[in-house]
Every structure is written in structure tokens, then in C-alpha cells.
Design a protein around this motif. Structure first.
Motif, PDB file in Angstrom:
ATOM      1  N   UNK A 156       0.582  -1.141  -0.215  1.00  0.00           N
ATOM      2  CA  UNK A 156      -0.153   0.143  -0.280  1.00  0.00           C
ATOM      3  C   UNK A 156       0.837   1.222   0.044  1.00  0.00           C
ATOM      4  N   UNK A 157       0.771   2.307  -1.180  1.00  0.00           N
ATOM      5  CA  UNK A 157       1.613   3.128  -1.587  1.00  0.00           C
ATOM      6  C   UNK A 157       0.486   4.418   0.299  1.00  0.00           C
ATOM      7  N   UNK A 158      -0.364   4.172   0.491  1.00  0.00           N
ATOM      8  CA  UNK A 158      -0.607   5.326   1.195  1.00  0.00           C
ATOM      9  C   UNK A 158      -0.386   4.939   2.721  1.00  0.00           C
ATOM     10  N   UNK A 159      -0.111   5.374   3.475  1.00  0.00           N
ATOM     11  CA  UNK A 159      -0.241   5.082   4.962  1.00  0.00           C
ATOM     12  C   UNK A 159      -1.570   5.331   5.855  1.00  0.00           C
ATOM     13  N   UNK A 160      -1.801   5.116   6.904  1.00  0.00           N
ATOM     14  CA  UNK A 160      -2.991   5.525   7.865  1.00  0.00           C
ATOM     15  C   UNK A 160      -1.726   5.809   9.139  1.00  0.00           C
ATOM     16  N   UNK A 161      -2.120   7.137   9.410  1.00  0.00           N
ATOM     17  CA  UNK A 161      -1.006   7.938   9.963  1.00  0.00           C
ATOM     18  C   UNK A 161      -1.391   7.575  11.503  1.00  0.00           C
ATOM     19  N   UNK A 162      -2.408   6.989  12.147  1.00  0.00           N
ATOM     20  CA  UNK A 162      -2.958   6.160  13.412  1.00  0.00           C
ATOM     21  C   UNK A 162      -2.751   5.094  13.276  1.00  0.00           C
ATOM     22  N   UNK A 163      -2.035   4.412  12.332  1.00  0.00           N
ATOM     23  CA  UNK A 163      -2.047   2.833  12.594  1.00  0.00           C
ATOM     24  C   UNK A 163      -0.235   2.177  12.165  1.00  0.00           C
ATOM     25  N   UNK A 164      -0.413   1.529  13.250  1.00  0.00           N
ATOM     26  CA  UNK A 164       0.644   0.928  14.000  1.00  0.00           C
ATOM     27  C   UNK A 164       0.903  -0.543  14.299  1.00  0.00           C
ATOM     28  N   UNK A 165       1.447  -1.286  13.539  1.00  0.00           N
ATOM     29  CA  UNK A 165       1.592  -3.127  13.026  1.00  0.00           C
ATOM     30  C   UNK A 165       2.250  -3.310  15.070  1.00  0.00           C
ATOM     31  N   UNK A 166       2.201  -4.681  15.203  1.00  0.00           N
ATOM     32  CA  UNK A 166       2.598  -4.672  16.351  1.00  0.00           C
ATOM     33  C   UNK A 166       3.356  -5.826  16.388  1.00  0.00           C
ATOM     34  N   UNK A 167       5.034  -6.076  16.644  1.00  0.00           N
ATOM     35  CA  UNK A 167       4.941  -7.795  16.576  1.00  0.00           C
ATOM     36  C   UNK A 167       6.508  -7.884  17.596  1.00  0.00           C
ATOM     37  N   UNK A 168       7.489  -8.795  17.751  1.00  0.00           N
ATOM     38  CA  UNK A 168       7.950  -9.069  18.447  1.00  0.00           C
ATOM     39  C   UNK A 168       7.977 -10.010  19.792  1.00  0.00           C
ATOM     40  N   UNK A 169       6.691 -10.703  20.210  1.00  0.00           N
ATOM     41  CA  UNK A 169       6.383 -11.515  20.745  1.00  0.00           C
ATOM     42  C   UNK A 169       5.592 -13.131  20.335  1.00  0.00           C
ATOM     43  N   UNK A 170       6.887 -13.901  20.323  1.00  0.00           N
ATOM     44  CA  UNK A 170       6.770 -15.208  19.971  1.00  0.00           C
ATOM     45  C   UNK A 170       5.676 -15.899  20.423  1.00  0.00           C
ATOM     46  N   UNK A 171       4.739 -16.699  19.514  1.00  0.00           N
ATOM     47  CA  UNK A 171       3.491 -17.571  20.196  1.00  0.00           C
ATOM     48  C   UNK A 171       4.640 -18.822  20.623  1.00  0.00           C
ATOM     49  N   UNK A 172       4.070 -19.246  22.205  1.00  0.00           N
ATOM     50  CA  UNK A 172       5.145 -19.843  22.178  1.00  0.00           C
ATOM     51  C   UNK A 172       5.701 -19.630  23.799  1.00  0.00           C
ATOM     52  N   UNK A 173       7.344 -19.246  22.696  1.00  0.00           N
ATOM     53  CA  UNK A 173       8.162 -19.158  23.146  1.00  0.00           C
ATOM     54  C   UNK A 173       7.800 -17.644  24.369  1.00  0.00           C
ATOM     55  N   UNK A 174       6.588 -16.855  24.228  1.00  0.00           N
ATOM     56  CA  UNK A 174       6.274 -15.784  25.260  1.00  0.00           C
ATOM     57  C   UNK A 174       4.687 -16.382  25.465  1.00  0.00           C
ATOM     58  N   UNK A 175       5.003 -17.396  26.193  1.00  0.00           N
ATOM     59  CA  UNK A 175       3.633 -18.031  27.239  1.00  0.00           C
ATOM     60  C   UNK A 175       2.496 -17.550  27.210  1.00  0.00           C
ATOM     61  N   UNK A 176       2.830 -16.188  27.689  1.00  0.00           N
ATOM     62  CA  UNK A 176       1.447 -15.110  27.390  1.00  0.00           C
ATOM     63  C   UNK A 176       1.147 -13.955  26.845  1.00  0.00           C
TER      64      UNK A 176
END
Length: 446
Positions: A156-176
Motif C-alpha cells: 500500500x502506497x498510502x499509509x494510515x497516519x495513526x495505524x501501527x503494526x505490533x510484533x516481537x512476541x513469539x507465540x509459545x516462546x512467550x507463554x503470555x
């Protein structure tokens, strides 16, 4: 030859990849590996991750080529082609991900090429290389997310100014991970951001497919997911900010100001949003204040956890519980550069406390590090023992906690002594849950 790790707290890349796919709705893994690989990984991850379960088409339902001697000698690509075709026919999914194990990678099977023959299938089929010699489960999580960013996410060329993606927590490896993502999403909403956590509660594959229009990627880790962050940056021109996993009010306040600052949100606005959060948080904490002083709830802390939890928990018990975190052992395999980066997280605490920090993935080394950092009792007339204390770690620390006569709160993989549903330790809600679980241990015998 690399050194042997005693009871590692992580699995192989195939395990991390299967954990990530388990978290993706209606996604079917197709394992191209030796017989038993997928099931053994499931057994280890299920119980170690607070009884995570197999999810959609996981556990004993995982499609696998189950290669044996014949394929090792003559090649397994035809067997993989057959497995993909039958899986598409039988297993109902919206995305299929081929994962290759050690043996088929060593004999040179080209899983990518075989998966490419199904590019005209009704549903997308992508391939990810996940042999054990390329890294550990954190790498497997990262490389699946990288493949999704490159091959599945719509540009997508157009970005939503107030939208963020969140990651970095590994499912399983991070139990919670799921409870943590729910809280992070709630907190980001407080400052007017639309948070796409990709694998959180109620999110679907469409959320991943549409993640290309975010203005910023928030990676909740100093070390995890470098490939995914780079892929989003190069393929979708989404910059990334790395922030540590926040636990408790002080870390949450810093987290929101850091993310908000990258998006030009005024500090005054963030402060206003935090006001009610602060009032609710400390109102709950007040409940324990009388007992804290009367019964003396202050403790030494021994923290044994991965690169996300170790700094967050250590700072929380020092600056919000007023405890003395004597020693922290970070259990990931990290480069010197990563260790230097992470070491800064243990500095400049508001309380002035400075814990000793060790980087060691070996489970047996924790006892040695504690012995080396705390003077042993040599029949002194007066001896200042490491007591009273609380151990924050995994079930591998159970015997050590018993030796220290200290309660153990399991917070880091493997966690086999707790069933975890939606509990999380991130943010202010998570900080309260963490304090509740911790103080609960101290009064359990009353």
C-alpha cells in the motif's frame, strides 16, 4: 564445534515457525521433514507454553511429508509435491505454509520451487526454510513473519497516519503473548492509535494482509524479529521502532511516550490519556501497602528469563515493588552487540538499584552464577543469606527455588506448572496481574 547447551529454553526454527502458524487463523502448516518432527515439537511446545494446544490443523493433525530413508536417498521433492496436493484437497484453510526441516535441507530438496508449482492454487501456498542449523525458535518465528511480509501482505502506497503494526512476541516462546498483545493494543488505543497486533484476539489473516498501510512497526523486543522488521521496511516502506516489553505503570508511561513521539503525538495528550490509567493502577496497589509494611513483603529477586522478560521484570520488581533484584540471568543466545544493547536496560533505575546481569542459555549455570555473586556460608557466626527471596523463571528453576526456600513464579518458557489462557503481564493491567501473582505466593501458606 559449537558448545552444548544444557536444557535450552527454546526450540528449533521449525518449532518457532509452527508456533507462529498456530497463532494465524485458518492457516495450515505443511511440514516437509522427517517422521516425528512435527509431533515432537508439538509435545514440547504444548506443555512448555502453559498448555497452548495444537490450534487449527496443528498437533496430531499437522500435515507432514514424513520423509524416511527412501526420500533421503532419492530426494523428497516428489513426496512434498504429493503432500501439498493432498493437503490442499483435504484440509480447509485460507493460507498454506510449507516448512522444511533439517534432513530435507541437508539433501538439497528445493521446497521453495515445489511450493511455487502451486502458485495457481485457489489459496496461497508459501514456503519457509526452517532447518535447525539456521538458528532457534526465535529465528523460526521471525522468518515466517518475514515471508508473510514479502509474499502475503498487500503493498500500500498510502499509509494510515495513526495505524501501527505490533510484533516481537513469539507465540509459545512467550507463554503470555496473547494477553500481552491485548493489553498493548488497549494502551495504544488510549493515545489514539489503531494497533494491528497481527495475531491478537479477534484478528484474522485480513489484518496481516492489510498490514502494509501502517505508518510504523512497533517491535516489542530489543532482539527478536530483525528479519521481519527489515522486510516490512524494504517491501512496504514502514519504519520500525524497537521498544522493550513494558510491565507496570512506569514502563508503560515510557512506552507510550516513545511510540507516540515517533508519530508526532504530543506529550500533553499522552499524559492526559495516562491520568485515568494511573489512578486505577495505584488504587489497586494501595490495597497491599499496609500489609507490605506490616508483614514485610520486601524480598531479594532472582530473575531467569528471556531477553524480553528479564529486563522488564527486573526493573518492575526494583522500581515498583521496591525489591532488591540481586541477579538476572538472560537465557537467550545473544551476540555481543545484542548483549551490550540489552545491558543498557538494566541501568539508571529510578530506585538506584543495579542488578548483576549474566547472559547464559544453560539451565545448570544459574546456580553457579548465584554462588559466584553471593558470598557462601563458611560457618560464619553471622551470615547474611540470600533470603527471603523470590525466584522468577521457568520450571527449570524449581529445584533451585526449593534449595533457597524461595517461592517460584514461572514467567518464561518452559512453563509446565501453570495453565495459561488470556493472562498477560504487559502494561498496567499486566503489572497488576504480575504483582497479584507475586504477592499471592507470599501469602499462599497463611
Amino acid at each position: 564445534m559449537s558448545a552444548i547447551i544444557d536444557r535450552p529454553r527454546f526450540g528449533c526454527p521449525l518449532g518457532g515457525a509452527l508456533g507462529m502458524i498456530r497463532a494465524l487463523p485458518r492457516t495450515v502448516p505443511i511440514v516437509h521433514a522427517s517422521t516425528g518432527c512435527a509431533y515432537n515439537i508439538y509435545v514440547g511446545m504444548n506443555s512448555g507454553a502453559g498448555y497452548l494446544g495444537g490450534g487449527y490443523c496443528g498437533a496430531t493433525s499437522t500435515p507432514s511429508s514424513n520423509v524416511v530413508e527412501k526420500e533421503i536417498v532419492f530426494g523428497g521433492e516428489e513426496r512434498l509435491r504429493e503432500q501439498i496436493a493432498t493437503t490442499l484437497e483435504i484440509m480447509d484453510g485460507d493460507l498454506y505454509v510449507v516448512l522444511s526441516g533439517c534432513m530435507v535441507e541437508m539433501i538439497g530438496d528445493d521446497a521453495q520451487s515445489v511450493a511455487g508449482k502451486f502458485k495457481n492454487a485457489l489459496k496461497p501456498v508459501i514456503s519457509v526454510s526452517t532447518p535447525g542449523f539456521k538458528g532457534n525458535s526465535a529465528y523460526g518465528y521471525d522468518v515466517v513473519l518475514e515471508a508473510l511480509a514479502k509474499e502475503y501482505v498487500t503493498p500500500r502506497k498510502r499509509k494510515k497516519a495513526n495505524k501501527v503494526n505490533v510484533f516481537g512476541l513469539m507465540p509459545g516462546g512467550d507463554v503470555f503473548y496473547k494477553g500481552n498483545l491485548r493489553e498493548i493494543k488497549r494502551l495504544l488505543n488510549l493515545i489514539g492509535l489503531e494497533a494491528n497486533t497481527l495475531i491478537g484476539e479477534g484478528e484474522t489473516l485480513a489484518d496481516i494482509k492489510n498490514s502494509g498501510d501502517a505508518a510504523l512497526n512497533v517491535v516489542l523486543s530489543d532482539v527478536y524479529a530483525p528479519l521481519a522488521a527489515a522486510a516490512y521496511e524494504s517491501a512496504h516502506h514502514i519504519p520500525c521502532v524497537r521498544v522493550p516489553l513494558p510491565i507496570g505503570y512506569l514502563q508503560t508511561e515510557r512506552f507510550l511516550h516513545l511510540v507516540g513521539g515517533h508519530l508526532g503525538i504530543e506529550g500533553k495528550f499522552i499524559g492526559k490519556a495516562l491520568k485515568s490509567e494511573q489512578a486505577v493502577y495505584f488504587d489497586y496497589f494501595e490495597r497491599i501497602s499496609d500489609s507490605y509494611n506490616d508483614i514485610d513483603f520486601q524480598r531479594y529477586g532472582l530473575v531467569v528469563a528471556d531477553a524480553n522478560y528479564a529486563p522488564a521484570i527486573t526493573e518492575f520488581i526494583a522500581d515498583e515493588l521496591g525489591w532488591l533484584p540481586h541477579l538476572t540471568v538472560v537465557t537467550d543466545e545473544l551476540t555481543e552487540r545484542q548483549q551490550e544493547l540489552l545491558s543498557k536496560r538494566f541501568e539508571n533505575y529510578a530506585s538506584g538499584v543495579k542488578p548483576q546481569v549474566r547472559y547464559d542459555p544453560n539451565a545448570a549455570s544459574v546456580r553457579r552464577h548465584l554462588s559466584g555473586s553471593w558470598e557462601r556460608n563458611r560457618n560464619h557466626r553471622y551470615y547474611d543469606s540470600f533470603s527471603p527471596a523470590v525466584v522468577f523463571g521457568s520450571v527449570f528453576e524449581r529445584d533451585l527455588a526449593e534449595e533457597l526456600s524461595a517461592p517460584l513464579l514461572t514467567v518464561s518458557f518452559p512453563v509446565t506448572n501453570r495453565v495459561v489462557f488470556n493472562r498477560g503481564y504487559a502494561g498496567t493491567t499486566g503489572g497488576l496481574a504480575f504483582a497479584e501473582d507475586t504477592f499471592g505466593l507470599l501469602v499462599a501458606g497463611r
